[in-house]
Motif scaffolding. Sequence first.
Motif, PDB file in Angstrom:
ATOM      1  N   ASP A 342      28.504  60.901  64.296  1.00  0.00           N
ATOM      2  CA  ASP A 342      28.358  62.177  63.688  1.00  0.00           C
ATOM      3  C   ASP A 342      27.418  62.821  64.573  1.00  0.00           C
ATOM      4  OD1 ASP A 342      27.895  64.629  61.934  1.00  0.00           O
ATOM      5  OD2 ASP A 342      28.727  63.472  60.265  1.00  0.00           O
ATOM      6  N   ALA A 343      27.728  64.084  64.899  1.00  0.00           N
ATOM      7  CA  ALA A 343      26.672  64.763  65.976  1.00  0.00           C
ATOM      8  C   ALA A 343      25.714  65.553  64.695  1.00  0.00           C
ATOM      9  CB  ALA A 343      27.485  65.739  66.801  1.00  0.00           C
ATOM     10  N   SER A 349      18.032  63.291  64.084  1.00  0.00           N
ATOM     11  CA  SER A 349      17.129  62.208  64.674  1.00  0.00           C
ATOM     12  C   SER A 349      16.891  62.473  65.980  1.00  0.00           C
ATOM     13  CB  SER A 349      18.014  61.087  64.790  1.00  0.00           C
ATOM     14  OG  SER A 349      19.018  61.057  65.258  1.00  0.00           O
ATOM     15  N   ALA A 350      17.575  63.340  66.782  1.00  0.00           N
ATOM     16  CA  ALA A 350      17.176  63.600  68.207  1.00  0.00           C
ATOM     17  C   ALA A 350      16.074  64.590  68.101  1.00  0.00           C
ATOM     18  CB  ALA A 350      18.420  64.388  68.924  1.00  0.00           C
ATOM     19  N   ILE A 351      15.838  65.594  67.171  1.00  0.00           N
ATOM     20  CA  ILE A 351      14.632  66.332  67.116  1.00  0.00           C
ATOM     21  C   ILE A 351      13.563  65.647  66.911  1.00  0.00           C
ATOM     22  CG2 ILE A 351      13.556  67.832  65.594  1.00  0.00           C
ATOM     23  CD1 ILE A 351      15.363  69.705  67.189  1.00  0.00           C
ATOM     24  N   ALA A 393      19.263  59.145  74.000  1.00  0.00           N
ATOM     25  CA  ALA A 393      19.604  57.602  73.852  1.00  0.00           C
ATOM     26  C   ALA A 393      18.997  56.959  72.807  1.00  0.00           C
ATOM     27  CB  ALA A 393      19.738  56.645  75.319  1.00  0.00           C
ATOM     28  N   GLN A 394      17.673  56.954  72.778  1.00  0.00           N
ATOM     29  CA  GLN A 394      16.857  56.538  71.676  1.00  0.00           C
ATOM     30  C   GLN A 394      17.385  57.232  70.378  1.00  0.00           C
ATOM     31  OE1 GLN A 394      12.846  57.493  72.519  1.00  0.00           O
ATOM     32  NE2 GLN A 394      12.945  56.858  74.824  1.00  0.00           N
ATOM     33  N   ALA A 395      17.714  58.345  70.223  1.00  0.00           N
ATOM     34  CA  ALA A 395      18.237  58.651  68.946  1.00  0.00           C
ATOM     35  C   ALA A 395      19.407  58.348  68.324  1.00  0.00           C
ATOM     36  CB  ALA A 395      18.237  60.125  69.068  1.00  0.00           C
ATOM     37  N   LEU A 396      20.339  57.641  69.514  1.00  0.00           N
ATOM     38  CA  LEU A 396      21.480  57.220  69.142  1.00  0.00           C
ATOM     39  C   LEU A 396      21.402  55.813  68.385  1.00  0.00           C
ATOM     40  CD1 LEU A 396      24.009  58.020  72.123  1.00  0.00           C
ATOM     41  CD2 LEU A 396      24.478  58.335  69.778  1.00  0.00           C
TER      42      LEU A 396
END
Length: 396
Positions: A342-343, A349-351, A393-396
């Motif tokens: 889910d984007a 989490s990316a932020i 990639a770390q946020a994934l």
Amino acid sequence: MQFADRLNNVETSAIRELFKLLGKPGIISFAGGFPDSAMFDVDGIRAASNAALAEEPGAALQYGATEGYQPLREQLAAFMASKGAPDVAPDQLIVTTGSQQALDLLGKTMIGPGDKVIVEGPTFLATIQCFRLYGAEVISAPIDGDGVQVDALEQLIAEHRPKLVYLIPTFGNPSGATLSLARRKKVLELAVKYQTLVVEDDPYGDLYFGEAPPPSLLALSSEVPGSREWLAHCGSLSKVLSPGLRIGWLIAPPELLAKAVMCKQFSDAHTSTFAQATAAQYLKAGRMPATLANVRKVYAERALALRDALRQELGDAVEFVQPKGGLFVWLRLTGAGGKVADANVLAKSAIEKGVAFVPGTPFFAQNPDHATLRLSFATADVDKIREGVARLAQAL
């Protein structure tokens, strides 16, 4: 306060809201849809503005015609001819305050409460908001890597009889997709068959990497008898020269253009004459080809860097079609290996990991795909692109 009912149909742009989260130091942003300011031809624009003040200071600083500054209209007609549309006369276009105003004028002139319009799914978020503001029911037509699926589009036109069909045929925002030549001709044929206005939005068509894209719908209209009567074309200098100039244009059938001019009189009287005179001098000076060659080269390098980084860092956790131009890569999360699918969840989490993007959900007028997201490679250099994707990639 008692606000207009039309405001119930729209909300604040999700992209603009996202920018409020980008104050964190060191964040790498793939979120913006704007060009890299480092590539603006500042010297050329400075020379053009000086020439505007030297040659016609009164005209450049005075009120002007709503239709636009005549020397700029002539230069834009020549610019369109250089892009394969030689039969555009200066009086067949009006200058708008960015192509965004052209879309707004189309909404004002064509759409009433309850009218149906068809857009691509996904499409430019501001277009969905604009058309809904005027009361439209916005219907999505499916797309793939070759643009809108014309068989599905015809079914939707036949079923809904829309006031207009809005497309970004070349390097779409957010999809990056390019409508194939065969599909372009079919779209024009559908316009004639169903007597439905097709709006071609073309802010990215000059930003191609390597081979040029198929001709615009406008350029192809001479090959499909009667299609020019059902076609409006929106152009812009924002992505290729400078967004700050706010120079766009609308090419449309005479009756529609006249209505648009009337509505523009109510909005802003005319686009900045100084900006128009500057743009006219810039085009007259012949600097645009070199400017375009430079931005194409830089954006092509960044697009490839993003492709390679995505494949290396994210692997089968994402799917995407490599764009052949424009500013965007459109991703779909697959959930492979138990990764986030889910984007909207990933964006948060990316932020936290120091990278930003725009989730794909707001770009759909109907049936949003929550697994999608848009990445812009325009404003990050190659090193930042690699680092940004590593953080993603770390946020994934």
